[in-house]
Design a protein around this motif. Structure first.
Motif, PDB file in Angstrom:
ATOM      1  N   ARG A 238       0.906  -1.429  -0.041  1.00  0.00           N
ATOM      2  CA  ARG A 238       0.058   0.084   0.006  1.00  0.00           C
ATOM      3  C   ARG A 238       0.868   1.220  -0.011  1.00  0.00           C
ATOM      4  NH1 ARG A 238      -5.309  -1.223   0.950  1.00  0.00           N
ATOM      5  NH2 ARG A 238      -5.732  -3.347   1.703  1.00  0.00           N
ATOM      6  N   GLY A 239       0.530   2.304  -0.516  1.00  0.00           N
ATOM      7  CA  GLY A 239       1.266   3.554  -0.797  1.00  0.00           C
ATOM      8  C   GLY A 239       1.074   4.430   0.396  1.00  0.00           C
ATOM      9  N   LEU A 240       2.289   5.094   0.601  1.00  0.00           N
ATOM     10  CA  LEU A 240       2.185   6.081   1.792  1.00  0.00           C
ATOM     11  C   LEU A 240       1.134   7.289   1.379  1.00  0.00           C
ATOM     12  CD1 LEU A 240       3.583   6.592   4.421  1.00  0.00           C
ATOM     13  CD2 LEU A 240       5.428   8.007   3.186  1.00  0.00           C
ATOM     14  N   ALA A 241       0.459   7.804   2.026  1.00  0.00           N
ATOM     15  CA  ALA A 241      -0.370   8.568   1.650  1.00  0.00           C
ATOM     16  C   ALA A 241      -0.961   9.977   2.707  1.00  0.00           C
ATOM     17  CB  ALA A 241      -1.834   8.121   1.102  1.00  0.00           C
ATOM     18  N   VAL A 242      -1.158  11.070   2.135  1.00  0.00           N
ATOM     19  CA  VAL A 242      -1.584  11.927   3.095  1.00  0.00           C
ATOM     20  C   VAL A 242      -3.112  12.340   2.678  1.00  0.00           C
ATOM     21  CG1 VAL A 242      -1.481  14.343   4.025  1.00  0.00           C
ATOM     22  CG2 VAL A 242       0.695  12.871   3.536  1.00  0.00           C
ATOM     23  N   PRO A 243      -4.236  11.883   3.260  1.00  0.00           N
ATOM     24  CA  PRO A 243      -5.298  12.082   2.807  1.00  0.00           C
ATOM     25  C   PRO A 243      -5.951  13.665   2.684  1.00  0.00           C
ATOM     26  CG  PRO A 243      -5.527  10.276   4.397  1.00  0.00           C
ATOM     27  CD  PRO A 243      -4.265  11.008   4.382  1.00  0.00           C
ATOM     28  N   ARG A 244      -5.367  14.367   3.613  1.00  0.00           N
ATOM     29  CA  ARG A 244      -5.476  15.999   3.975  1.00  0.00           C
ATOM     30  C   ARG A 244      -6.653  16.344   4.398  1.00  0.00           C
ATOM     31  NH1 ARG A 244      -1.930  19.477   0.984  1.00  0.00           N
ATOM     32  NH2 ARG A 244      -0.023  18.378   0.112  1.00  0.00           N
ATOM     33  N   ASN A 245      -7.711  15.416   4.734  1.00  0.00           N
ATOM     34  CA  ASN A 245      -9.121  15.765   5.178  1.00  0.00           C
ATOM     35  C   ASN A 245      -9.081  15.302   6.550  1.00  0.00           C
ATOM     36  OD1 ASN A 245      -9.270  13.337   4.281  1.00  0.00           O
ATOM     37  ND2 ASN A 245     -11.186  13.619   3.270  1.00  0.00           N
ATOM     38  N   TYR A 246      -8.067  14.483   7.188  1.00  0.00           N
ATOM     39  CA  TYR A 246      -7.787  14.143   8.531  1.00  0.00           C
ATOM     40  C   TYR A 246      -6.971  14.868   9.267  1.00  0.00           C
ATOM     41  CZ  TYR A 246     -10.919  10.299   6.553  1.00  0.00           C
ATOM     42  OH  TYR A 246     -11.804   9.761   5.970  1.00  0.00           O
ATOM     43  N   TRP A 247      -7.154  15.691  10.275  1.00  0.00           N
ATOM     44  CA  TRP A 247      -6.362  16.271  10.912  1.00  0.00           C
ATOM     45  C   TRP A 247      -6.167  15.896  12.398  1.00  0.00           C
ATOM     46  CZ3 TRP A 247      -7.720  19.249  15.113  1.00  0.00           C
ATOM     47  CH2 TRP A 247      -8.635  19.849  15.248  1.00  0.00           C
ATOM     48  N   ILE A 248      -4.909  16.120  12.975  1.00  0.00           N
ATOM     49  CA  ILE A 248      -4.914  15.513  14.379  1.00  0.00           C
ATOM     50  C   ILE A 248      -4.403  16.632  15.273  1.00  0.00           C
ATOM     51  CG2 ILE A 248      -4.579  13.206  13.731  1.00  0.00           C
ATOM     52  CD1 ILE A 248      -1.553  13.442  14.130  1.00  0.00           C
ATOM     53  N   ARG A 249      -4.502  16.714  16.525  1.00  0.00           N
ATOM     54  CA  ARG A 249      -3.948  17.719  17.564  1.00  0.00           C
ATOM     55  C   ARG A 249      -2.746  17.142  18.094  1.00  0.00           C
ATOM     56  NH1 ARG A 249      -4.830  22.759  17.166  1.00  0.00           N
ATOM     57  NH2 ARG A 249      -6.960  22.563  17.048  1.00  0.00           N
ATOM     58  N   LEU A 264      -6.785   5.292  -5.724  1.00  0.00           N
ATOM     59  CA  LEU A 264      -6.907   5.005  -7.348  1.00  0.00           C
ATOM     60  C   LEU A 264      -8.148   5.898  -7.972  1.00  0.00           C
ATOM     61  CD1 LEU A 264      -6.119   1.507  -7.526  1.00  0.00           C
ATOM     62  CD2 LEU A 264      -4.511   3.235  -7.847  1.00  0.00           C
ATOM     63  N   ASP A 265      -7.744   6.564  -9.173  1.00  0.00           N
ATOM     64  CA  ASP A 265      -8.816   7.258  -9.658  1.00  0.00           C
ATOM     65  C   ASP A 265      -9.489   6.578 -10.644  1.00  0.00           C
ATOM     66  OD1 ASP A 265      -7.204   7.053 -11.845  1.00  0.00           O
ATOM     67  OD2 ASP A 265      -6.546   9.005 -12.009  1.00  0.00           O
ATOM     68  N   SER A 266     -10.156   6.811 -11.452  1.00  0.00           N
ATOM     69  CA  SER A 266     -11.225   5.958 -12.357  1.00  0.00           C
ATOM     70  C   SER A 266     -10.375   5.435 -13.524  1.00  0.00           C
ATOM     71  CB  SER A 266     -12.247   6.900 -13.184  1.00  0.00           C
ATOM     72  OG  SER A 266     -11.454   8.289 -13.719  1.00  0.00           O
ATOM     73  N   HIS A 267      -9.146   6.005 -13.758  1.00  0.00           N
ATOM     74  CA  HIS A 267      -8.156   5.214 -14.925  1.00  0.00           C
ATOM     75  C   HIS A 267      -7.446   4.119 -14.052  1.00  0.00           C
ATOM     76  CE1 HIS A 267      -9.363   8.002 -17.955  1.00  0.00           C
ATOM     77  NE2 HIS A 267      -9.485   9.060 -16.897  1.00  0.00           N
ATOM     78  N   LYS A 268      -7.519   3.746 -12.893  1.00  0.00           N
ATOM     79  CA  LYS A 268      -6.542   3.056 -12.174  1.00  0.00           C
ATOM     80  C   LYS A 268      -5.206   3.307 -11.798  1.00  0.00           C
ATOM     81  CE  LYS A 268     -10.080  -0.135 -11.704  1.00  0.00           C
ATOM     82  NZ  LYS A 268     -10.594  -0.166 -10.299  1.00  0.00           N
ATOM     83  N   ALA A 269      -5.159   4.892 -11.888  1.00  0.00           N
ATOM     84  CA  ALA A 269      -3.739   5.345 -11.543  1.00  0.00           C
ATOM     85  C   ALA A 269      -3.899   5.889 -10.097  1.00  0.00           C
ATOM     86  CB  ALA A 269      -3.491   6.568 -12.706  1.00  0.00           C
ATOM     87  N   GLU A 270      -2.836   6.139  -9.341  1.00  0.00           N
ATOM     88  CA  GLU A 270      -2.662   6.374  -8.047  1.00  0.00           C
ATOM     89  C   GLU A 270      -2.974   8.309  -8.274  1.00  0.00           C
ATOM     90  OE1 GLU A 270      -0.144   3.235  -8.063  1.00  0.00           O
ATOM     91  OE2 GLU A 270      -0.256   4.732  -9.436  1.00  0.00           O
ATOM     92  N   GLU A 271      -3.606   8.549  -7.320  1.00  0.00           N
ATOM     93  CA  GLU A 271      -4.093  10.120  -6.923  1.00  0.00           C
ATOM     94  C   GLU A 271      -3.094  10.696  -6.480  1.00  0.00           C
ATOM     95  OE1 GLU A 271      -7.876  10.453  -4.826  1.00  0.00           O
ATOM     96  OE2 GLU A 271      -8.775   9.354  -6.318  1.00  0.00           O
ATOM     97  N   ASP A 272      -3.182  12.074  -6.284  1.00  0.00           N
ATOM     98  CA  ASP A 272      -2.059  12.955  -5.658  1.00  0.00           C
ATOM     99  C   ASP A 272      -1.890  12.694  -4.056  1.00  0.00           C
ATOM    100  OD1 ASP A 272      -4.447  13.982  -5.039  1.00  0.00           O
ATOM    101  OD2 ASP A 272      -4.096  15.885  -6.532  1.00  0.00           O
ATOM    102  N   LYS A 273      -2.841  12.109  -3.619  1.00  0.00           N
ATOM    103  CA  LYS A 273      -2.654  11.992  -2.251  1.00  0.00           C
ATOM    104  C   LYS A 273      -1.456  10.899  -1.689  1.00  0.00           C
ATOM    105  CE  LYS A 273      -7.617  12.161  -1.174  1.00  0.00           C
ATOM    106  NZ  LYS A 273      -8.230  12.131  -2.845  1.00  0.00           N
ATOM    107  N   ASN A 274      -1.021  10.135  -2.896  1.00  0.00           N
ATOM    108  CA  ASN A 274       0.208   9.328  -2.876  1.00  0.00           C
ATOM    109  C   ASN A 274       1.467   9.827  -3.354  1.00  0.00           C
ATOM    110  OD1 ASN A 274      -2.463   6.894  -3.613  1.00  0.00           O
ATOM    111  ND2 ASN A 274      -1.159   6.684  -1.853  1.00  0.00           N
ATOM    112  N   TYR A 275       1.239  11.065  -3.687  1.00  0.00           N
ATOM    113  CA  TYR A 275       2.768  11.681  -4.377  1.00  0.00           C
ATOM    114  C   TYR A 275       3.464  12.165  -3.338  1.00  0.00           C
ATOM    115  CZ  TYR A 275      -0.143  11.972  -8.743  1.00  0.00           C
ATOM    116  OH  TYR A 275      -1.010  11.376  -9.973  1.00  0.00           O
TER     117      TYR A 275
END
Length: 313
Positions: A238-249, A264-275
């Motif tokens: 599994r890819g290291l990712a930052v969803p960006r909509n879950y924050w912690i204190r 993965l997007d509709s083309h089965k390519a990784e989204e920018d959360k995994n970049y």
């Protein structure tokens, strides 16, 4: 309770214990004297909680020097930052996720920050908005298969990611494991990422080429620095990712959850959360990184500036 004084002075004792109405016996006087001696001894040795906590925070926030890549590739032994670049989605599509660049950072729990002078395991990680190299967000590329230091890492090759937290005698390793009932990310409930002090297959990672259509062709090629890549956990794939909509204190403020999950997007390519961008130092400026270095103007920009110059004359 006597370690709460901000200036480390023994006045706390004199104000709270050395009052005549409280010292009703010789035993009370002796008790106050013992407390005072113990306080002064610990202060001299640097063993007060406030002194330990200050050393930990100073190490986590002190400036770090990243490695310079002379050939443009990432090498074993390099000290780098792992940066999650800003995505290019529209504000409405990206809502309520955070904008901007984030870096992977060490995030000890509040008890460790207040009561310890070193990092304790298991230690958490998060994504922070600081893009300057400090003890928290500086990681070292480690060899896990006996490769020599200084050799470039290659796509599909296992490597480790070590974090010192600014210390010279301690290193923790970025790890992950399958989600279970007892082990999962606090906010997203997906696969957890953490730091441990033991090297194992749970601490092995691989760099993957960004374009899935060219991924097999680039297998075995050196990994370029300061370029978008994917970082995959070997044990769980599994890819290291930052969803960006879950924050912690955390003790350092509002930060963002880091997980292992392949988006993965509709083309089965990784989204920018995994970049991710493996950032190295700028060889022409000791204080900056290659990410801060201005990009050279493109041919179109040069042509436009040339035409504007001629039009002005």
């Amino acid at each position: 309770m006597y370690t709460r004084t901000k200036d480390g002075s023994p006045h706390y004792f004199l104000q709270h214990f050395a009052k005549p109405e409280r010292m009703t016996s010789l035993a009370d006087c002796q008790y106050v004297q013992d407390l005072l001696k113990d306080f002064l001894y610990k202060r001299e040795k640097g063993e007060l909680l406030i002194q330990k906590s200050k050393r930990l925070k100073n190490n986590l926030l002190k400036q770090m020097q990243l490695s310079v890549s002379k050939d443009g590739f990432v090498h074993f032994g390099d000290t780098v930052m792992l940066l999650s670049p800003e995505n290019n989605k529209s504000p409405m599509e990206n809502y309520p996720a955070v904008h901007g660049n984030l870096t992977l950072a060490v995030t000890p729990d509040d008890i460790t920050v207040h009561m310890s002078e070193s990092l304790k395991v298991p230690c958490g990680v998060s994504a922070v908005k600081t893009v300057n190299p400090v003890g928290r967000n500086a990681f070292r590329i480690l060899s896990v298969e006996g490769n020599s230091m200084g050799e470039p890492i290659r796509f599909g090759q296992n490597f480790g990611l070590g974090a010192t937290g600014g210390f010279t005698d301690q290193m923790l390793y970025l790890a992950s494991d399958h989600k279970s009932f007892m082990r999962f990310a606090k906010k997203s409930y997906l696969q957890q990422v953490f730091l441990t002090d033991e090297l194992s297959y749970l601490t092995c990672w691989q760099a993957t080429f960004l374009d899935p259509q060219l991924r097999l062709e680039y297998e075995g090629f050196p990994v370029p620095a300061n370029t978008k890549v994917l970082i995959t956990h070997c044990h769980t794939n599994r890819g290291l990712a930052v969803p960006r909509n879950y924050w912690i204190r955390s003790y350092f403020g509002k930060e963002y959850e880091v997980i292992c999950h392949t988006y993965l997007d509709s083309h089965k390519a990784e989204e920018d959360k995994n970049y991710w961008i493996i950032v190295t130092a700028n060889p022409s400026d000791d204080g900056n990184t290659m990410f801060d270095r201005p990009k050279p103007p493109s041919e179109e920009t040069r042509e436009r500036e040339k035409n504007e110059l001629y039009a002005g004359t």
